[in-house]
Design a protein around this motif. Structure first.
Motif, PDB file in Angstrom:
ATOM      1  N   ARG A 296      29.262  46.588  42.985  1.00 20.42           N
ATOM      2  CA  ARG A 296      29.877  45.345  42.497  1.00 20.42           C
ATOM      3  C   ARG A 296      30.255  44.425  43.648  1.00 20.42           C
ATOM      4  NH1 ARG A 296      34.126  48.351  38.440  1.00 20.42           N
ATOM      5  NH2 ARG A 296      32.758  48.575  36.638  1.00 20.42           N
ATOM      6  N   THR A 297      30.688  44.991  44.778  1.00 16.42           N
ATOM      7  CA  THR A 297      31.136  44.149  45.890  1.00 16.42           C
ATOM      8  C   THR A 297      30.015  43.820  46.869  1.00 16.42           C
ATOM      9  OG1 THR A 297      31.810  46.095  47.140  1.00 16.42           O
ATOM     10  CG2 THR A 297      33.514  45.009  45.832  1.00 16.42           C
ATOM     11  N   GLY A 298      28.884  44.525  46.761  1.00 16.79           N
ATOM     12  CA  GLY A 298      27.834  44.288  47.759  1.00 16.79           C
ATOM     13  C   GLY A 298      26.553  43.721  47.180  1.00 16.79           C
ATOM     14  N   ALA A 299      26.175  44.204  46.009  1.00 18.73           N
ATOM     15  CA  ALA A 299      24.831  43.892  45.524  1.00 18.73           C
ATOM     16  C   ALA A 299      24.819  43.134  44.201  1.00 18.73           C
ATOM     17  CB  ALA A 299      24.038  45.193  45.367  1.00 18.73           C
ATOM     18  N   ARG A 300      25.994  42.827  43.660  1.00 15.97           N
ATOM     19  CA  ARG A 300      26.065  42.078  42.403  1.00 15.97           C
ATOM     20  C   ARG A 300      26.837  40.781  42.628  1.00 15.97           C
ATOM     21  NH1 ARG A 300      22.515  42.869  38.785  1.00 15.97           N
ATOM     22  NH2 ARG A 300      23.941  42.286  37.119  1.00 15.97           N
ATOM     23  N   PRO A 301      26.477  39.721  41.899  1.00 15.01           N
ATOM     24  CA  PRO A 301      27.197  38.458  42.057  1.00 15.01           C
ATOM     25  C   PRO A 301      28.527  38.492  41.320  1.00 15.01           C
ATOM     26  CG  PRO A 301      25.500  38.219  40.390  1.00 15.01           C
ATOM     27  CD  PRO A 301      25.391  39.632  40.897  1.00 15.01           C
ATOM     28  N   THR A 302      29.459  37.659  41.748  1.00 14.39           N
ATOM     29  CA  THR A 302      30.773  37.605  41.090  1.00 14.39           C
ATOM     30  C   THR A 302      31.190  36.158  40.875  1.00 14.39           C
ATOM     31  OG1 THR A 302      31.928  37.590  43.202  1.00 14.39           O
ATOM     32  CG2 THR A 302      31.584  39.737  42.172  1.00 14.39           C
ATOM     33  N   LEU A 303      32.209  36.000  40.053  1.00 16.50           N
ATOM     34  CA  LEU A 303      32.851  34.700  39.866  1.00 16.50           C
ATOM     35  C   LEU A 303      34.352  34.955  39.903  1.00 16.50           C
ATOM     36  CD1 LEU A 303      31.986  31.906  37.357  1.00 16.50           C
ATOM     37  CD2 LEU A 303      34.332  32.727  37.497  1.00 16.50           C
ATOM     38  N   GLU A 304      35.021  34.285  40.823  1.00 16.38           N
ATOM     39  CA  GLU A 304      36.460  34.497  41.005  1.00 16.38           C
ATOM     40  C   GLU A 304      37.214  33.181  40.865  1.00 16.38           C
ATOM     41  OE1 GLU A 304      37.954  37.328  41.548  1.00 16.38           O
ATOM     42  OE2 GLU A 304      36.157  38.524  41.939  1.00 16.38           O
ATOM     43  N   VAL A 305      38.409  33.255  40.291  1.00 16.70           N
ATOM     44  CA  VAL A 305      39.334  32.129  40.341  1.00 16.70           C
ATOM     45  C   VAL A 305      40.140  32.292  41.630  1.00 16.70           C
ATOM     46  CG1 VAL A 305      41.247  30.961  39.216  1.00 16.70           C
ATOM     47  CG2 VAL A 305      39.492  32.097  37.844  1.00 16.70           C
ATOM     48  N   ASN A 306      40.012  31.348  42.541  1.00 22.55           N
ATOM     49  CA  ASN A 306      40.727  31.446  43.817  1.00 22.55           C
ATOM     50  C   ASN A 306      42.070  30.733  43.800  1.00 22.55           C
ATOM     51  OD1 ASN A 306      37.499  30.987  44.780  1.00 22.55           O
ATOM     52  ND2 ASN A 306      38.552  32.823  45.435  1.00 22.55           N
ATOM     53  N   GLY A 307      42.253  29.851  42.822  1.00 17.68           N
ATOM     54  CA  GLY A 307      43.529  29.152  42.733  1.00 17.68           C
ATOM     55  C   GLY A 307      43.621  28.359  41.449  1.00 17.68           C
ATOM     56  N   LEU A 308      44.851  28.180  40.979  1.00 19.53           N
ATOM     57  CA  LEU A 308      45.102  27.443  39.731  1.00 19.53           C
ATOM     58  C   LEU A 308      46.288  26.522  39.950  1.00 19.53           C
ATOM     59  CD1 LEU A 308      45.028  30.241  37.002  1.00 19.53           C
ATOM     60  CD2 LEU A 308      43.564  28.219  37.051  1.00 19.53           C
ATOM     61  N   LEU A 309      46.208  25.314  39.409  1.00 24.63           N
ATOM     62  CA  LEU A 309      47.323  24.380  39.584  1.00 24.63           C
ATOM     63  C   LEU A 309      47.452  23.513  38.340  1.00 24.63           C
ATOM     64  CD1 LEU A 309      49.298  23.438  41.864  1.00 24.63           C
ATOM     65  CD2 LEU A 309      47.650  21.636  42.352  1.00 24.63           C
ATOM     66  N   SER A 310      48.638  23.522  37.758  1.00 22.87           N
ATOM     67  CA  SER A 310      48.883  22.636  36.624  1.00 22.87           C
ATOM     68  C   SER A 310      50.361  22.678  36.233  1.00 22.87           C
ATOM     69  CB  SER A 310      48.041  23.053  35.410  1.00 22.87           C
ATOM     70  OG  SER A 310      48.193  22.097  34.383  1.00 22.87           O
ATOM     71  N   GLY A 311      50.842  21.568  35.708  1.00 22.62           N
ATOM     72  CA  GLY A 311      52.157  21.527  35.072  1.00 22.62           C
ATOM     73  C   GLY A 311      53.320  21.829  35.998  1.00 22.62           C
ATOM     74  N   TRP A 312      54.386  22.298  35.375  1.00 25.78           N
ATOM     75  CA  TRP A 312      55.641  22.538  36.102  1.00 25.78           C
ATOM     76  C   TRP A 312      55.672  23.962  36.636  1.00 25.78           C
ATOM     77  CZ3 TRP A 312      59.277  20.336  38.603  1.00 25.78           C
ATOM     78  CH2 TRP A 312      60.487  20.999  38.854  1.00 25.78           C
TER      79      TRP A 312
END
Ligand SMILES: [Zn+2]
Length: 457
Positions: A296-312
């Motif tokens: 999973r960490t070497g030979a497969r692609p991933t999609l990660e949320v690196n940051g989120l920003l909204s609201g209070w």
């Protein structure tokens, strides 16, 4: 005695001198990120150039880059018809802070027991010199270098090889070769020689969702207006299915399957799922179904949320219905994905899934290509056999999750695949105080490199 045996004997007889030469260059604080050390970085480049000349290398030059630290070149092209090995190295180092945590000065290298301490001992002046020492042993001990070699020694690896791409585009022909020896990686442990044959690429985005023209009172408008934070998180949630697969349309179309041999090699790695659990401290692992963590960490692609920003997000409460929400989202890419292709897939996903109640904007922040060496590449085979000769065991084969600029650039611009190896151990404290190198492992690395050049003949 064969030339190979003579070369190996020469390397062992000259071990102490090799260590002293390394100590000499470790004294130069070639910290590439800090302009105060620019002169030292240049001095390290000149040291490398002089050292190459001393080995009998030809056409040695310290070549300027456009606005960055120089590249040291040299070659020894005396075997027409034999393969040409491009030896990669970097002579810059990380800053030494925090200084008070060093037991001896970072630029006052010291041998203590089996270890040589000093900034750059492992990453990577030591590893670069191991390649030089192997070449010297073959020429002066064995009587000949059985292959052609070229050198590419950069001074900006620790700052992302910023000027290397433009430099290589300008001099692509000069740095062409049959295979690149890149000793800037490491081993899984003592007596666990390792070949890193793949690195993932990257596609990095910022996704902005905007709703109302300004932040709204959630009591007055909540219920009538779609909340951008809700829309954004719903979109993110839809980017994976229940099995951990990424749902961008066509995302896996160009993903190269993992071969049976590779799967067997992944299963053999000491960093198994239990290791990932312990390293990370998570209650349970997560990932794409049907694959172990090393895959999973070497030979497969991933999609990660690196940051989120909204609201209070301050203290207490504020009953706001935010006008916008932003996420930084990145994908690690594997052969044969490209960041341009993933950008199109992301746009198609948003066109299909974003509701009409908001506006969205996707910004491409950065991207980098994957790199992979064909396991049937003669360079990989030569290194495999060299490691078997030096250590008596078959090396571990791994693909790493991150990227190394020079490896991808050499593949894309010069068409050269890299054999990524090294004698660095996970316990060497690279980039940290008390960086050190295990000298017995280093010596075996020199032996392995002698075998490597000899196997390629
Ligand atoms: Zn390095």
């Amino acid at each position: 005695m064969s030339n190979l045996q003579k070369a190996l004997e020469y390397a062992h007889q000259n071990h102490d001198r090799f260590v002293n030469e390394l100590i000499d260059v470790l004294k130069i604080p070639s910290i590439s990120t800090d302009a105060e050390y620019d002169n030292d970085v240049l001095r390290a480049a000149q040291w490398m150039a002089n050292h190459l000349k001393g080995l009998g290398m030809e056409n040695v030059e310290v070549m300027p880059t456009d606005g960055g630290h120089p590249v040291v070149y040299g070659d020894y092209l005396k075997k027409p018809g034999a393969p040409t090995v491009l030896v990669y190295g970097h002579y810059d180092v990380q800053p030494a802070d925090p200084l008070e945590l060093w037991e001896t000065g970072p630029f006052e290298p010291q041998v203590r027991g089996d270890f040589l301490f000093g900034r750059g001992s492992s990453d990577m002046k030591g590893q670069a010199l191991a390649a030089f020492d192997a070449i010297e042993s073959l020429i002066k001990g064995g009587g000949e270098l059985p292959v052609n070699v070229k050198f590419l020694l950069e001074g900006e690896e620790e700052i992302g090889s910023k000027h290397l791409e433009a430099f290589l585009r300008q001099h692509a022909d000069k740095f062409k070769g049959d295979v690149s020896l890149n000793p800037d990686a490491g081993m899984m442990g003592v007596d666990m020689p390792t070949i890193t044959y793949g690195l993932r690429g990257l596609a990095y985005f910022e996704l902005n969702i905007t709703g109302p023209k300004a932040d709204l009172h959630s009591g007055l408008y909540g219920g009538a207006v779609h909340n951008p934070a809700q829309v954004l998180t719903e979109l993110i949630a839809k980017m994976h299915d229940a099995n951990g697969h990424i749902t961008l349309p066509g995302f896996y179309d160009s993903v190269r399957p993992i071969s049976e041999q590779e799967r067997a090699d992944f299963a053999r790695l000491p960093n198994d799922d239990a290791h990932y659990l312990e390293e990370t401290g998570v209650p349970a692992l997560w990932g794409e179904e049907g694959f172990i963590s090393a895959e999973r960490t070497g030979a497969r692609p991933t999609l990660e949320v690196n940051g989120l920003l909204s609201g209070w997000t301050g203290p207490g409460s504020k009953t706001v219905l935010p006008a916008k929400a932003m996420a930084k989202i990145s994908c690690r890419l594997v052969p044969d994905q490209t960041d341009a292709e993933v950008e199109k897939q992301m746009i198609r996903f948003l066109e299909a899934n974003a509701p009409k109640t908001v506006k969205w904007q996707l910004i491409r922040i950065t991207g980098s290509p994957f790199a992979i060496a064909d396991l049937n590449n003669p360079g990989v085979k030569a290194m495999n056999d060299a490691m078997v000769s030096a250590w008596g065991v078959r090396p571990f084969y791994r693909r790493e999750g991150g990227s190394i600029g020079a490896v991808a650039m050499l593949q894309q611009i010069c068409g050269v695949e890299s054999v990524l190896v090294g004698m660095g151990l996970p316990s060497d404290n690279v980039h940290s105080p008390n960086e050190h190198m295990h000298l017995p492992t280093w010596q075996k690395g020199i032996d392995a490199f002698i075998h490597f050049f000899n196997n390629l003949r």
